[in-house]
Design an enzyme around this catalytic site. Structure first.
Site, PDB file in Angstrom:
ATOM      1  N   ARG A 239     -40.902  31.004 -29.577  1.00 52.60           N
ATOM      2  CA  ARG A 239     -40.687  29.697 -28.660  1.00 52.60           C
ATOM      3  C   ARG A 239     -42.003  29.510 -27.834  1.00 52.60           C
ATOM      4  O   ARG A 239     -42.851  30.435 -27.689  1.00 52.60           O
ATOM      5  CB  ARG A 239     -39.634  30.074 -27.591  1.00 52.60           C
ATOM      6  N   GLU A 268     -42.281  20.758 -25.799  1.00 49.32           N
ATOM      7  CA  GLU A 268     -42.118  19.853 -27.114  1.00 49.32           C
ATOM      8  C   GLU A 268     -41.384  18.438 -26.908  1.00 49.32           C
ATOM      9  O   GLU A 268     -40.550  18.539 -25.913  1.00 49.32           O
ATOM     10  CB  GLU A 268     -41.339  20.672 -28.019  1.00 49.32           C
ATOM     11  N   HIS A 287     -42.010  22.336 -35.071  1.00 44.83           N
ATOM     12  CA  HIS A 287     -40.819  23.425 -34.865  1.00 44.83           C
ATOM     13  C   HIS A 287     -40.031  23.154 -36.114  1.00 44.83           C
ATOM     14  O   HIS A 287     -38.654  22.584 -35.887  1.00 44.83           O
ATOM     15  CB  HIS A 287     -40.217  22.934 -33.608  1.00 44.83           C
TER      16      HIS A 287
END
Ligand code: NAP
Ligand code: GLV
Length: 321
Positions: A239, A268, A287
């Protein structure tokens, strides 16, 4: 008989849901690549039994208070740092995630980032596409070897082990750091348990795949990057918040480390103006760790199976809570 109601926060092709339509009433947000506005979501969940959520949805007290009938939140991710588990407990809501089904795919992506950064694949590809290739040269786009090097895995869990398995095929020396030792994995994968500092100081590739928790917040900070070799390549498929991005940027600018492969970021989505994107020695991805069609289909299925179990009064298959 009334069917239990499910709301999905992203549009998903009906073909993945066919098997569930006769038992569940499924509604969904109309867009695949745009999040449902929170106010719309609040209205949609007023009468639902189950919520199919994605990792960018914040599941908190405010949301739970809008969904009095909610029994289960099925998160389409193995990480669940977007969910307030204490609030779910208070509301008697089961939380499920998608472990195992995505481990190999995410490990593939982690390894792809290692290879892309070490061998400067993205830079070289851009060079060719920009029509800059005019001749061959002895040290042209010379990168760093992967085989025979030392990989340090921070977070030797399901995905960490799948990365280590790949590293054995590259004859890498494998070391790892967790809060607890995994002696079986050490034997199976010929992996060595080391302290966090030793891992930072001695690894050629530092790969992080820990969950985001209070403890791992900015685990990779200035001090951590300073301990790494100047030739080290840092890979983050965990993360974004496990990294102090200013410290990482600094380390990449000053040559404290060589390069970074990043699938995740603190906030994000990021734009092309993000300073880490602007660096020549980074590879930045949106991601996509578990993003293969096969694996995403398995993740949807696991979420739906979890929902079906819980709304029918059965145990969830992969409950976090
Ligand atoms: P997992 O099996 O639970 O493994 C996590 C590992 O991290 C465990 O071995 C755990 O060991 C270790 N760990 C936890 N806290 C730690 C700490 N404070 N310091 C050091 N080690 C720690 O989980 P997984 O399925 O491998 O997934 C890991 C994470 O990867 C997820 O939570 C998610 O955030 C991320 N992920 C990202 C993508 C992507 O698309 N980029 C895809 C899938 C998953 P100990 O408990 O012994 O410390
Ligand atoms: C993805 O980031 C996941 O946690 O599954």
């Amino acid at each position: 008989m009334l069917k239990p109601k499910v709301y999905m926060t992203r549009k998903i092709d009906e073909k993945y849901l066919e098997a569930y339509q006769d038992q569940l009433e499924i509604r969904m947000w109309e867009k695949e690549e745009e999040a449902v506005p929170r106010e719309t979501l609040f209205k949609e969940i007023e009468d639902v039994d189950a919520l199919f959520a994605v990792l960018s949805d914040t599941i908190d007290e405010e949301l739970l208070s809008k969904a009095p009938k909610l029994k289960v939140v099925a998160n389409m991710a193995v990480g669940y740092d977007n969910i307030d588990l204490e609030a779910c407990k208070r509301h008697n809501v089961t939380v499920t995630n998608t472990p195992d089904v995505l481990s190999e795919t995410t490990a593939d992506l982690g390894f792809s980032l290692m290879m892309a950064t070490a061998r400067r694949i993205v830079e070289a590809n851009e060079w060719v596409k920009e029509d800059k290739w005019k001749s061959w040269a002895p040290f042209f786009f010379a990168g760093t070897d992967i085989y025979g090097k030392t990989i340090g895995i921070v977070g030797m869990g399901r995905i960490g082990e799948a990365i280590a398995k790949r590293a054995t095929g590259f004859d890498m020396n494998i070391q790892y750091h967790n809060r607890s030792r995994k002696k079986d994995a050490e034997e199976r994968l010929n992996a060595k348990y080391v302290s966090f500092d030793e891992l930072l100081e001695t690894s050629d590739f530092v790969v992080t795949v820990v969950p985001y928790t209070k403890e791992t917040e900015a685990l990779f900070n200035k001090a951590a990057f300073q301990k790494m070799k100047s030739s080290a390549i840092f890979i983050n498929i965990s993360r974004g918040k496990v990294v102090d991005e200013d410290a990482l940027l600094d380390a990449l600018k000053t040559g404290e480390i060589q390069a970074a492969g990043l699938d995740v970021f603190r906030e994000e989505p990021i734009g092309a103006d993000h300073p880490l994107v602007g660096m020549q020695n980074t590879v930045c991805l949106p991601h996509i760790g578990s993003a293969s069609v096969e694996t995403r289909a398995k993740m949807v299925q696991l979420c739906m199976d979890n929902i079906q179990a819980v709304v029918n009064g059965k145990e969830a298959i992969t409950a976090v809570l």
